[in-house]
Scaffold this motif. Structure first.
Motif, PDB file in Angstrom:
ATOM      1  N   GLU A   7      42.473  46.169 -34.862  1.00  0.00           N
ATOM      2  CA  GLU A   7      41.824  47.430 -34.900  1.00  0.00           C
ATOM      3  C   GLU A   7      41.733  47.934 -33.917  1.00  0.00           C
ATOM      4  O   GLU A   7      41.611  49.068 -33.693  1.00  0.00           O
ATOM      5  CB  GLU A   7      40.117  46.873 -35.337  1.00  0.00           C
ATOM      6  CG  GLU A   7      40.068  46.302 -36.559  1.00  0.00           C
ATOM      7  CD  GLU A   7      40.465  47.206 -37.806  1.00  0.00           C
ATOM      8  OE1 GLU A   7      40.259  48.210 -37.763  1.00  0.00           O
ATOM      9  OE2 GLU A   7      40.913  46.742 -38.786  1.00  0.00           O
ATOM     10  N   GLY A  22      42.197  43.745 -30.340  1.00  0.00           N
ATOM     11  CA  GLY A  22      40.934  43.386 -31.002  1.00  0.00           C
ATOM     12  C   GLY A  22      41.265  43.350 -32.563  1.00  0.00           C
ATOM     13  O   GLY A  22      41.702  44.103 -33.090  1.00  0.00           O
ATOM     14  N   GLU A  24      39.474  41.866 -36.302  1.00  0.00           N
ATOM     15  CA  GLU A  24      38.012  41.477 -37.175  1.00  0.00           C
ATOM     16  C   GLU A  24      38.608  40.652 -38.138  1.00  0.00           C
ATOM     17  O   GLU A  24      37.520  40.072 -38.679  1.00  0.00           O
ATOM     18  CB  GLU A  24      37.763  42.976 -37.637  1.00  0.00           C
ATOM     19  CG  GLU A  24      38.409  43.666 -38.775  1.00  0.00           C
ATOM     20  CD  GLU A  24      37.632  44.653 -39.332  1.00  0.00           C
ATOM     21  OE1 GLU A  24      36.715  45.162 -38.746  1.00  0.00           O
ATOM     22  OE2 GLU A  24      38.360  45.302 -40.089  1.00  0.00           O
ATOM     23  N   ARG A  25      39.645  40.214 -38.784  1.00  0.00           N
ATOM     24  CA  ARG A  25      39.889  39.619 -39.848  1.00  0.00           C
ATOM     25  C   ARG A  25      41.201  38.718 -39.641  1.00  0.00           C
ATOM     26  O   ARG A  25      42.174  39.020 -38.918  1.00  0.00           O
ATOM     27  CB  ARG A  25      39.975  40.251 -41.083  1.00  0.00           C
ATOM     28  CG  ARG A  25      38.841  41.074 -41.579  1.00  0.00           C
ATOM     29  CD  ARG A  25      38.875  41.724 -42.792  1.00  0.00           C
ATOM     30  NE  ARG A  25      39.092  40.673 -44.118  1.00  0.00           N
ATOM     31  CZ  ARG A  25      38.470  39.607 -44.306  1.00  0.00           C
ATOM     32  NH1 ARG A  25      37.066  39.766 -44.018  1.00  0.00           N
ATOM     33  NH2 ARG A  25      38.583  38.928 -45.303  1.00  0.00           N
ATOM     34  N   SER A  32      36.607  36.793 -42.098  1.00  0.00           N
ATOM     35  CA  SER A  32      36.008  37.310 -41.050  1.00  0.00           C
ATOM     36  C   SER A  32      36.337  36.347 -39.671  1.00  0.00           C
ATOM     37  O   SER A  32      36.298  35.256 -39.578  1.00  0.00           O
ATOM     38  CB  SER A  32      34.548  37.596 -41.007  1.00  0.00           C
ATOM     39  OG  SER A  32      34.073  38.169 -39.895  1.00  0.00           O
ATOM     40  N   ASN A  34      36.313  37.528 -35.723  1.00  0.00           N
ATOM     41  CA  ASN A  34      36.549  38.683 -34.762  1.00  0.00           C
ATOM     42  C   ASN A  34      36.901  37.974 -33.456  1.00  0.00           C
ATOM     43  O   ASN A  34      36.529  37.089 -32.897  1.00  0.00           O
ATOM     44  CB  ASN A  34      34.910  39.124 -34.446  1.00  0.00           C
ATOM     45  CG  ASN A  34      34.467  39.861 -35.667  1.00  0.00           C
ATOM     46  OD1 ASN A  34      34.881  40.998 -36.141  1.00  0.00           O
ATOM     47  ND2 ASN A  34      33.391  39.344 -36.195  1.00  0.00           N
ATOM     48  N   THR A  56      33.832  35.322 -33.092  1.00  0.00           N
ATOM     49  CA  THR A  56      33.097  35.547 -34.619  1.00  0.00           C
ATOM     50  C   THR A  56      31.756  35.098 -34.332  1.00  0.00           C
ATOM     51  O   THR A  56      30.959  35.542 -35.332  1.00  0.00           O
ATOM     52  CB  THR A  56      33.959  34.424 -35.281  1.00  0.00           C
ATOM     53  OG1 THR A  56      35.215  34.887 -35.514  1.00  0.00           O
ATOM     54  CG2 THR A  56      33.432  34.393 -36.605  1.00  0.00           C
ATOM     55  N   LEU A  59      29.479  38.308 -33.149  1.00  0.00           N
ATOM     56  CA  LEU A  59      29.575  39.577 -34.034  1.00  0.00           C
ATOM     57  C   LEU A  59      29.213  39.332 -35.136  1.00  0.00           C
ATOM     58  O   LEU A  59      29.358  38.455 -35.681  1.00  0.00           O
ATOM     59  CB  LEU A  59      31.022  40.264 -33.328  1.00  0.00           C
ATOM     60  CG  LEU A  59      31.093  40.593 -32.054  1.00  0.00           C
ATOM     61  CD1 LEU A  59      32.768  41.025 -32.039  1.00  0.00           C
ATOM     62  CD2 LEU A  59      30.311  41.423 -31.524  1.00  0.00           C
ATOM     63  N   SER A  61      29.629  39.430 -39.358  1.00  0.00           N
ATOM     64  CA  SER A  61      30.692  39.409 -40.076  1.00  0.00           C
ATOM     65  C   SER A  61      31.372  40.482 -40.700  1.00  0.00           C
ATOM     66  O   SER A  61      30.851  41.301 -40.891  1.00  0.00           O
ATOM     67  CB  SER A  61      30.262  38.443 -41.391  1.00  0.00           C
ATOM     68  OG  SER A  61      31.510  38.252 -42.118  1.00  0.00           O
ATOM     69  N   THR A  62      32.734  40.565 -40.911  1.00  0.00           N
ATOM     70  CA  THR A  62      33.432  41.612 -41.105  1.00  0.00           C
ATOM     71  C   THR A  62      34.026  41.343 -42.714  1.00  0.00           C
ATOM     72  O   THR A  62      35.175  40.828 -42.745  1.00  0.00           O
ATOM     73  CB  THR A  62      34.364  42.116 -40.130  1.00  0.00           C
ATOM     74  OG1 THR A  62      35.209  40.770 -39.930  1.00  0.00           O
ATOM     75  CG2 THR A  62      33.967  42.610 -39.129  1.00  0.00           C
TER      76      THR A  62
END
Length: 65
Positions: A7, A22, A24-25, A32, A34, A56, A59, A61-62
């Protein structure tokens, strides 16, 4: 696809040849995840992370979108 869902990308002064990503998944099916990954771009061949900071637990969850 497999690997991190990047990202953001940045460099850090004084850490020549390094790129920080960076993510996120985990596109490899892990959901998820991070994290910040450090890549050393000074070498040759396949680019692989040389360090990872797993954020993870710090932050939200994505979910997949």
């Amino acid at each position: 696809d497999s690997g991190p869902d990047a990202e953001a990308v940045t460099t850090v002064a004084g850490d020549d040849g390094a790129v920080y990503v960076g993510a996120e998944r985990d596109n490899g099916g892990g959901g998820s995840r991070n994290s910040i990954l450090r890549f050393d771009t000074a070498g040759s061949g396949r680019l692989r992370a040389t360090a990872e900071w797993d954020l993870t637990d710090l932050l939200p969850s994505t979910p997949a979108s």
